[in-house]
Design a protein around this motif. Structure first.
Motif, PDB file in Angstrom:
ATOM      1  N   GLY A 196      60.270  60.137  64.323  1.00  0.00           N
ATOM      2  CA  GLY A 196      61.004  60.271  63.079  1.00  0.00           C
ATOM      3  C   GLY A 196      61.387  61.708  62.819  1.00  0.00           C
ATOM      4  O   GLY A 196      61.178  62.597  63.660  1.00  0.00           O
ATOM      5  N   ILE A 197      61.948  61.948  61.653  1.00  0.00           N
ATOM      6  CA  ILE A 197      62.351  63.307  61.281  1.00  0.00           C
ATOM      7  C   ILE A 197      61.160  64.252  61.357  1.00  0.00           C
ATOM      8  O   ILE A 197      61.279  65.396  61.802  1.00  0.00           O
ATOM      9  CB  ILE A 197      62.951  63.310  59.858  1.00  0.00           C
ATOM     10  N   GLU A 198      59.990  63.762  60.951  1.00  0.00           N
ATOM     11  CA  GLU A 198      58.800  64.617  60.930  1.00  0.00           C
ATOM     12  C   GLU A 198      58.314  65.005  62.318  1.00  0.00           C
ATOM     13  O   GLU A 198      57.560  65.956  62.485  1.00  0.00           O
ATOM     14  CB  GLU A 198      57.669  63.927  60.155  1.00  0.00           C
ATOM     15  N   SER A 235      59.199  53.990  61.036  1.00  0.00           N
ATOM     16  CA  SER A 235      59.882  55.070  60.314  1.00  0.00           C
ATOM     17  C   SER A 235      59.301  55.217  58.921  1.00  0.00           C
ATOM     18  O   SER A 235      58.919  54.243  58.279  1.00  0.00           O
ATOM     19  CB  SER A 235      61.381  54.752  60.226  1.00  0.00           C
ATOM     20  N   HIS A 236      59.253  56.471  58.440  1.00  0.00           N
ATOM     21  CA  HIS A 236      58.783  56.737  57.088  1.00  0.00           C
ATOM     22  C   HIS A 236      59.930  56.878  56.089  1.00  0.00           C
ATOM     23  O   HIS A 236      59.689  57.152  54.905  1.00  0.00           O
ATOM     24  CB  HIS A 236      57.946  58.022  57.066  1.00  0.00           C
ATOM     25  N   GLN A 237      61.164  56.706  56.558  1.00  0.00           N
ATOM     26  CA  GLN A 237      62.308  56.789  55.658  1.00  0.00           C
ATOM     27  C   GLN A 237      62.373  55.522  54.815  1.00  0.00           C
ATOM     28  O   GLN A 237      62.238  54.404  55.335  1.00  0.00           O
ATOM     29  CB  GLN A 237      63.599  56.961  56.454  1.00  0.00           C
ATOM     30  N   GLU A 286      56.371  63.951  53.071  1.00  0.00           N
ATOM     31  CA  GLU A 286      56.563  65.267  53.690  1.00  0.00           C
ATOM     32  C   GLU A 286      56.461  66.356  52.624  1.00  0.00           C
ATOM     33  O   GLU A 286      56.957  66.193  51.504  1.00  0.00           O
ATOM     34  CB  GLU A 286      57.939  65.352  54.346  1.00  0.00           C
ATOM     35  N   LYS A 311      58.875  66.895  47.276  1.00  0.00           N
ATOM     36  CA  LYS A 311      58.893  65.565  47.871  1.00  0.00           C
ATOM     37  C   LYS A 311      60.240  64.883  47.653  1.00  0.00           C
ATOM     38  O   LYS A 311      60.830  64.970  46.586  1.00  0.00           O
ATOM     39  CB  LYS A 311      57.780  64.702  47.273  1.00  0.00           C
ATOM     40  N   ASP A 312      60.719  64.204  48.698  1.00  0.00           N
ATOM     41  CA  ASP A 312      61.976  63.462  48.635  1.00  0.00           C
ATOM     42  C   ASP A 312      61.632  61.977  48.635  1.00  0.00           C
ATOM     43  O   ASP A 312      61.086  61.469  49.616  1.00  0.00           O
ATOM     44  CB  ASP A 312      62.845  63.813  49.843  1.00  0.00           C
ATOM     45  N   ARG A 321      62.413  59.918  51.620  1.00  0.00           N
ATOM     46  CA  ARG A 321      61.778  60.258  52.897  1.00  0.00           C
ATOM     47  C   ARG A 321      60.273  59.982  52.856  1.00  0.00           C
ATOM     48  O   ARG A 321      59.484  60.697  53.452  1.00  0.00           O
ATOM     49  CB  ARG A 321      62.059  61.730  53.243  1.00  0.00           C
ATOM     50  N   CYS A 322      59.885  58.906  52.159  1.00  0.00           N
ATOM     51  CA  CYS A 322      58.491  58.470  52.155  1.00  0.00           C
ATOM     52  C   CYS A 322      58.453  56.959  51.927  1.00  0.00           C
ATOM     53  O   CYS A 322      59.362  56.382  51.328  1.00  0.00           O
ATOM     54  CB  CYS A 322      57.673  59.223  51.123  1.00  0.00           C
TER      55      CYS A 322
END
Length: 221
Positions: free
Chosen positions: A77-79, A145-147, A177, A183-184, A187-188
């Motif tokens: 993922g992005i992270e 994915s954590h999105q 993240e 925090k977004d 995106r969690c």
């Protein structure tokens, strides 16, 4: 003197994990959950190095034959990308997964049918539905994915693949993240899991569990 040949053999008989996330956050609950429900058909969305898959094989295969489907793109993922909060070499992660699950399945020969689906979860889940697997699985584990949008898609499709009375488990319920801007919510996982539970509250029951994970039992389609 250490015999290098013996050392190599010993290394190859051990699981290769670089973290203990599963042991710390899930194993204690799963020890009770698997004893009570003992699922035979399992779907895992997000496999990483295979820690949870190996646990499932080692715990359940001695009791009864199991069928375990693992979905992962092994792109991360992005992270996991450079500059992310948990950068990782995903090619190496994928290699460790195959080593680990092969070792686990080998210990329980003929009792663990492992099916690996390499690809994006929405594509793989849709194909499973198209193949007639609606209501097929006893246990679905959502840890991809954590999105938020991806988590919601995994929840909706995974729930359709879950049988009535089965359990769907969401990992990283409170994960977020730590971004420079804060925090977004996109995106969690939490906003997506909450939305899924709220929209399906007549079809499910939330089970008691530590807040870092959320466990839901399916009551109806």
């Amino acid at each position: 003197m250490i015999d290098l040949g013996e050392l190599l053999i010993d290394t190859m008989t051990l699981y290769q994990f670089t973290n203990n996330w599963f042991d710390v956050l899930a194993k204690g609950v799963w020890d009770q959950l698997m004893t009570h429900y003992s699922p035979a058909r399992i779907l895992e969305i997000g496999s990483y190095e295979g820690a949870s898959a190996c646990y499932l094989i080692d715990t359940l295969a001695p009791r009864h034959p199991i069928e375990l489907h693992c979905i992962d793109s092994w792109e991360g993922g992005i992270e996991h990308q450079a500059g992310g909060v948990a950068p990782a070499d995903m090619h190496t992660v994928e290699s460790r997964f195959h080593h680990n699950v092969a070792l686990a399945a080998g210990k329980h020969a003929g009792r663990a049918q492992l099916v690996v689906h390499k690809g994006y979860s929405d594509d793989c889940l849709a194909r499973l539905l198209a193949d007639g697997k609606k209501g097929y699985f006893d246990f679905v584990y959502v840890d991809g994915s954590h999105q938020a949008a991806d988590v919601l898609a995994d929840a909706v499709l995974g729930f359709k693949l879950l049988k009535v009375g089965g359990i769907i488990a969401f990992d990283d319920y409170l994960w977020a993240e730590q971004l420079p801007s804060g925090k977004d919510p996109l995106r969690c996982p939490k906003p997506a899991i909450d939305a899924f539970v709220n929209l399906n509250f007549r079809k499910l029951e939330v089970l008691s569990a530590p807040l870092y994970q959320l466990y839901v039992r399916k009551l109806s389609d």
